[in-house]
Motif scaffolding. Sequence first.
Motif, PDB file in Angstrom:
ATOM      1  N   GLY A   9       0.828  -1.207   0.000  1.00 31.61           N
ATOM      2  CA  GLY A   9       0.000   0.000   0.000  1.00 31.61           C
ATOM      3  C   GLY A   9       0.856   1.248   0.000  1.00 31.61           C
ATOM      4  N   GLY A  13       1.406   6.632   4.684  1.00 31.40           N
ATOM      5  CA  GLY A  13       2.076   5.808   5.699  1.00 31.40           C
ATOM      6  C   GLY A  13       3.009   4.798   5.055  1.00 31.40           C
ATOM      7  N   GLU A  32       1.514  -1.235  -4.816  1.00 31.34           N
ATOM      8  CA  GLU A  32       0.286  -0.432  -4.790  1.00 31.34           C
ATOM      9  C   GLU A  32      -0.686  -0.982  -5.828  1.00 31.34           C
ATOM     10  OE1 GLU A  32      -1.316   2.060  -3.054  1.00 31.34           O
ATOM     11  OE2 GLU A  32      -2.830   1.580  -4.567  1.00 31.34           O
ATOM     12  N   LYS A  33      -1.897  -1.282  -5.367  1.00 33.59           N
ATOM     13  CA  LYS A  33      -2.871  -1.890  -6.290  1.00 33.59           C
ATOM     14  C   LYS A  33      -3.363  -0.902  -7.352  1.00 33.59           C
ATOM     15  CE  LYS A  33      -7.147  -1.198  -3.628  1.00 33.59           C
ATOM     16  NZ  LYS A  33      -7.685  -0.117  -4.448  1.00 33.59           N
ATOM     17  N   ASN A  34      -3.389   0.390  -7.005  1.00 34.68           N
ATOM     18  CA  ASN A  34      -3.866   1.386  -7.977  1.00 34.68           C
ATOM     19  C   ASN A  34      -2.761   1.746  -8.965  1.00 34.68           C
ATOM     20  OD1 ASN A  34      -6.271   1.436  -6.600  1.00 34.68           O
ATOM     21  ND2 ASN A  34      -5.755   3.255  -5.396  1.00 34.68           N
ATOM     22  N   GLY A  39      -2.861   6.772  -2.336  1.00 32.61           N
ATOM     23  CA  GLY A  39      -4.073   6.372  -1.622  1.00 32.61           C
ATOM     24  C   GLY A  39      -5.062   7.526  -1.570  1.00 32.61           C
ATOM     25  N   LYS A  40      -5.406   7.959  -0.370  1.00 35.84           N
ATOM     26  CA  LYS A  40      -6.426   9.013  -0.217  1.00 35.84           C
ATOM     27  C   LYS A  40      -5.924  10.371  -0.716  1.00 35.84           C
ATOM     28  CE  LYS A  40      -8.726   6.655   3.576  1.00 35.84           C
ATOM     29  NZ  LYS A  40      -7.755   5.605   3.965  1.00 35.84           N
ATOM     30  N   PRO A  55      -7.154  14.796   1.376  1.00 33.58           N
ATOM     31  CA  PRO A  55      -6.840  15.769   2.417  1.00 33.58           C
ATOM     32  C   PRO A  55      -6.530  17.149   1.850  1.00 33.58           C
ATOM     33  CG  PRO A  55      -5.171  14.033   2.330  1.00 33.58           C
ATOM     34  CD  PRO A  55      -6.211  13.678   1.350  1.00 33.58           C
ATOM     35  N   SER A  56      -6.862  18.171   2.648  1.00 28.85           N
ATOM     36  CA  SER A  56      -6.584  19.545   2.226  1.00 28.85           C
ATOM     37  C   SER A  56      -5.937  20.353   3.338  1.00 28.85           C
ATOM     38  CB  SER A  56      -7.891  20.207   1.790  1.00 28.85           C
ATOM     39  OG  SER A  56      -8.863  20.031   2.803  1.00 28.85           O
ATOM     40  N   LEU A  57      -6.030  19.858   4.573  1.00 28.94           N
ATOM     41  CA  LEU A  57      -5.448  20.588   5.708  1.00 28.94           C
ATOM     42  C   LEU A  57      -4.079  19.996   5.992  1.00 28.94           C
ATOM     43  CD1 LEU A  57      -8.654  20.291   7.882  1.00 28.94           C
ATOM     44  CD2 LEU A  57      -7.943  22.304   6.596  1.00 28.94           C
ATOM     45  N   VAL A 250      -1.431  -6.883  -3.773  1.00 29.80           N
ATOM     46  CA  VAL A 250      -0.944  -8.012  -2.972  1.00 29.80           C
ATOM     47  C   VAL A 250      -2.167  -8.849  -2.606  1.00 29.80           C
ATOM     48  CG1 VAL A 250       0.145  -8.678  -0.802  1.00 29.80           C
ATOM     49  CG2 VAL A 250       1.073  -6.767  -2.128  1.00 29.80           C
ATOM     50  N   ASP A 278       0.284  -1.098   4.963  1.00 30.38           N
ATOM     51  CA  ASP A 278      -0.369   0.221   5.035  1.00 30.38           C
ATOM     52  C   ASP A 278      -1.846   0.072   4.639  1.00 30.38           C
ATOM     53  OD1 ASP A 278      -0.621   3.054   5.198  1.00 30.38           O
ATOM     54  OD2 ASP A 278      -0.289   3.248   3.042  1.00 30.38           O
ATOM     55  N   ILE A 309     -18.136  14.131  -1.289  1.00 30.50           N
ATOM     56  CA  ILE A 309     -17.427  15.281  -1.866  1.00 30.50           C
ATOM     57  C   ILE A 309     -17.926  15.552  -3.289  1.00 30.50           C
ATOM     58  CG2 ILE A 309     -15.156  16.278  -2.375  1.00 30.50           C
ATOM     59  CD1 ILE A 309     -14.355  13.596  -0.586  1.00 30.50           C
ATOM     60  N   GLY A 463      -3.603   5.010   8.594  1.00 29.59           N
ATOM     61  CA  GLY A 463      -4.658   5.633   9.380  1.00 29.59           C
ATOM     62  C   GLY A 463      -5.507   4.713  10.222  1.00 29.59           C
ATOM     63  N   GLY A 470      -5.155  10.752   9.443  1.00 29.08           N
ATOM     64  CA  GLY A 470      -4.663  12.106   9.158  1.00 29.08           C
ATOM     65  C   GLY A 470      -3.186  12.020   8.792  1.00 29.08           C
ATOM     66  N   ILE A 471      -2.746  12.918   7.928  1.00 26.64           N
ATOM     67  CA  ILE A 471      -1.369  12.842   7.415  1.00 26.64           C
ATOM     68  C   ILE A 471      -0.315  12.810   8.523  1.00 26.64           C
ATOM     69  CG2 ILE A 471       0.356  14.100   6.031  1.00 26.64           C
ATOM     70  CD1 ILE A 471      -1.965  14.988   4.215  1.00 26.64           C
TER      71      ILE A 471
END
Length: 489
Positions: A9, A13, A32-34, A39-40, A55-57, A250, A278, A309, A463, A470-471
Amino acid sequence: MKQKAVVIGAGIGGMAAAIRLAVKGYETHLFEKNSETGGKIGELRLDDCRFDTGPSLFTLPGLVDDLFVLAGEDPRQHFSYIPLESSCRYFWDDGTLLNAWTDRNRFAGEAERVTGEPRANVLGFLDECAELYDLTAGIFIFSPFYQFDNFRKPESLNVARNFRKLNAFSTMHGVISRRFRSPGLIQLFDRYATYNGSSPYRAPGTLNVIAHLEHNMGAFFPAGGMRDIIEKLEQLAIRCGVNIQKGVEVLSVTKEGNLVTGIETAGGFMPARVVVSDVDVIPFYRKLMKEEKPARRQEKQERSTSALIFYWSMNRRFGELDLHNIFFSSDYPGEFRALRRGEVTGDPTVYVFASSRVVPGDAPEGKDNWFVMINVPYDRGQDWNSIVRSARKNIIEKIGRRLGCPVEEYISAEHILDPRDIERLTASHRGALYGSSSNSRFAAFRRHPNVRRKYENLWFVGGSVHPGGGIPLCLASAKIACDMIPSAG
Ligand SMILES: Cc1cc2nc3c(=O)[nH]c(=O)nc-3n(C[C@H](O)[C@H](O)[C@H](O)COP(=O)(O)OP(=O)(O)OC[C@H]3O[C@@H](n4cnc5c(N)ncnc54)[C@H](O)[C@@H]3O)c2cc1C
């Protein structure tokens, strides 16, 4: 021959763990599967606009810098970010507007002017949050706090001596509403519970520590947008020698007794001395380890909230908006009661993020890139199509009323992400953004650890494990796990 490490992953992380393991001397393979890492922390291009999809913050940017320093590089040569003047612009239905300046004195002055709350109360509360952070960060965030040794550290004794200050037996809202008279300011500080997908009416008062990050330590934004964090870390990982395999899922982790021996992909078996996951712990146990019992144990913990969103390319620029904007619900307790029932209120708090305020290229001149998000429950099989339809209508009306304009007329392109998509794209159980919620004072104790006694060479980051989502916390999880892994022999 170098010892092999496998990381499953490539979320933040996993990426951080891969860099740390490569620096420790392992031949490191990151799967990584994608087709993209992150990831996010994704990216979307729509109608000439660029959007950060997750994430944006961005707080505690030093934790990203640490990875460059660890690899012997100067972070400023590769990754840049700016401190924000305001962490958020808050709008209430009654016409109130408040800028949360990152300079605490300026913010306290603004809060007094707008809400009538004495500035001394605001500064006193922020001092209290800072004290909470000093007291708890070393134990709860930056160390494997579930380990017995951790409780023998001087910091733990200090926590025990100051236990009352943790406010563990009050809720966040309980503490905040005792400190302030202004309902607006109470709502503003209550909102920090949502930073880990929890409810201020249920999460312990200790979590008021979250406000410390933005209000005392500062809010930041990467000069190239949030996605830049991942792109720059991916380049660093490659420079460190990490072999990144994108589009490779995996399928299982192989084990013998109390050792994991490697991983299986469609391409075959890869042996490994160290395996770091991860992946959200629930699908990890259920699908990759074929172990149902630990998956069920984790499932018993309430999931964090998810998100709905709308990414809207707007064919007009809205000068009223800052980078981060909140349009508050007029019934905050009702919003969280609905979330608990698995529903979405008709008057949700709406977050609008326009990255083009910092990254001008993200929207062409005269246009805006709106990331419009509301908190929604994790997926329990609700009728999401109907929820999306009514939420869209309510959001458009709410923002339109407050800004005094027909928002829908300006939407020139749209993309939508709901909890089902989040689960499909990132394998997060039920689309929860932050793993398990913190809606109980025992949540931190029940979160999955970064290592389990059962397997000597299997580690967990990301996470859904300690210290949380969170990052910054995912980066902390990679440090905690990798600090425990011996260097390659
Ligand atoms: C909409 C949204 C808004 C958010 N807002 C914020 C914010 O403002 N600030 C903040 O700090 N945090 C925020 N978060 C949370 C933050 O994004 C996450 O906590 C963090 O990015 C999670 O990182 P992770 O390491 O857990 O990995 P994830 O991002 O969950 O990635 C896990 C990766 O593992 C891969 N994977 C899964 N199974 C396999 C397999 N079998 N084989 C190979 N690969 C696999 C997945 O494809 C995925 O790429 C937000 C999240 C979302 C979705």
